[in-house]
Design a protein around this motif. Structure first.
Motif, short mmCIF file in Angstrom:
data_model
loop_
_atom_site.label_atom_id
_atom_site.label_comp_id
_atom_site.label_asym_id
_atom_site.label_seq_id
_atom_site.Cartn_x
_atom_site.Cartn_y
_atom_site.Cartn_z
N PHE A 13 0.83 -1.21 0.00
CA PHE A 13 0.00 0.00 0.00
C PHE A 13 0.86 1.25 0.00
N PHE A 14 1.93 1.27 0.79
CA PHE A 14 2.81 2.43 0.84
C PHE A 14 3.52 2.66 -0.49
N VAL A 15 3.97 1.59 -1.12
CA VAL A 15 4.64 1.73 -2.41
C VAL A 15 3.66 2.24 -3.46
N LYS A 16 2.45 1.69 -3.48
CA LYS A 16 1.44 2.13 -4.45
C LYS A 16 1.07 3.59 -4.24
N SER A 17 0.92 4.00 -2.98
CA SER A 17 0.58 5.41 -2.72
C SER A 17 1.73 6.33 -3.11
N HIS A 18 2.96 5.88 -2.95
CA HIS A 18 4.11 6.70 -3.35
C HIS A 18 4.13 6.86 -4.88
N LEU B 176 1.53 6.63 -6.93
CA LEU B 176 0.41 7.50 -7.31
C LEU B 176 0.72 8.96 -7.03
N SER B 177 1.41 9.22 -5.93
CA SER B 177 1.80 10.59 -5.61
C SER B 177 2.76 11.15 -6.65
N GLN B 178 3.72 10.35 -7.08
CA GLN B 178 4.66 10.79 -8.12
C GLN B 178 3.94 11.04 -9.44
N GLU B 179 3.01 10.15 -9.80
CA GLU B 179 2.27 10.33 -11.06
C GLU B 179 1.40 11.58 -11.02
N SER B 180 0.74 11.82 -9.90
CA SER B 180 -0.12 13.01 -9.81
C SER B 180 0.72 14.29 -9.79
N ASN B 181 1.90 14.23 -9.19
CA ASN B 181 2.80 15.39 -9.19
C ASN B 181 3.27 15.69 -10.62
N ALA B 182 3.63 14.65 -11.37
CA ALA B 182 4.05 14.84 -12.76
C ALA B 182 2.89 15.37 -13.61
N LEU B 183 1.69 14.85 -13.38
CA LEU B 183 0.52 15.33 -14.13
C LEU B 183 0.24 16.79 -13.81
N ASN B 184 0.35 17.17 -12.56
CA ASN B 184 0.12 18.56 -12.17
C ASN B 184 1.11 19.50 -12.84
N HIS B 185 2.38 19.13 -12.83
CA HIS B 185 3.40 19.96 -13.49
C HIS B 185 3.19 20.00 -15.00
N ALA B 186 2.81 18.86 -15.58
CA ALA B 186 2.59 18.81 -17.03
C ALA B 186 1.43 19.71 -17.44
N VAL B 187 0.36 19.70 -16.67
CA VAL B 187 -0.79 20.57 -16.96
C VAL B 187 -0.37 22.03 -16.86
N ASN B 188 0.40 22.38 -15.83
CA ASN B 188 0.85 23.77 -15.66
C ASN B 188 1.73 24.21 -16.82
N GLU B 189 2.65 23.36 -17.26
CA GLU B 189 3.54 23.74 -18.36
C GLU B 189 2.78 23.85 -19.68
N CYS B 190 1.85 22.96 -19.91
CA CYS B 190 1.05 23.02 -21.16
C CYS B 190 0.19 24.28 -21.20
N THR B 191 -0.45 24.61 -20.09
CA THR B 191 -1.30 25.81 -20.08
C THR B 191 -0.46 27.08 -20.16
#
Length: 169
Positions: free
Chosen positions: A34-39, A41-56
């Protein structure tokens, strides 16, 4: 007689202890997953957040520009380490351009050799409509086994207003 009861009670205690250790080791293995999966998911959501910011942010630069040349000039000033087309920006008629901007694992701009992420921008002018600038923007991850994984994709269109000689922006 008393010695037999001690042997039975100690073997029973040993079995109970082994079962308890097995139960806690199985529970800890599940918790670690569970801890590995949550880590991850956190990395993926962080990358998605930065990617959305850079694209916009890139889309806003495109909307603020008056031409492909103007857009390329702004991008070159803001992202000097990017890869830009080999065209002279003084030439009046650029119809298409491809730009790559590279980021490290913390989404700071870097050179292509140190990159973990890449923003790819394809700019083009629509031939059918006068003054329509079309941009296809996508952020890909180049980390995992040297294959590109698309994190976020954005398509935008910007109408470039015609201006008379005395009008300036």
């Amino acid at each position: 007689m008393t010695r037999r009861n001690r042997a039975r009670s100690s073997s029973l205690f040993l079995m109970e202890l082994i079962i308890a250790i097995f139960f806690f080791s199985a529970a800890s293995a599940v918790c670690i997953q569970f801890f590995v999966k949550s880590h991850l998911l956190s990395q993926e959501s962080n990358a998605l957040n930065h990617a959305v910011n850079e694209c916009t942010s890139t889309a806003e630069l495109i909307n603020a520009s008056d031409s492909i040349e103007d857009c390329l000039n702004m991008l070159m000033r803001l992202y000097p380490n990017g890869t830009y087309p080999d065209v002279h920006l003084s030439s009046p008629k650029i119809v298409e351009a491809d730009v790559q901007i590279y980021y490290d694992e913390t989404f700071k701009e870097c050179i292509s050799q140190n990159s973990s992420y890449m923003l790819t921008l394809h700019l083009s002018k629509d031939d059918n409509k006068d003054g329509l600038l079309i941009a296809d923007i996508q952020v890909t991850s180049t980390e995992a086994s040297k294959t590109e994984t698309v994190i976020y994709k954005l398509n935008t269109k910007h109408h470039i207003a015609r201006r008379t000689d005395y009008e300036e922006r």
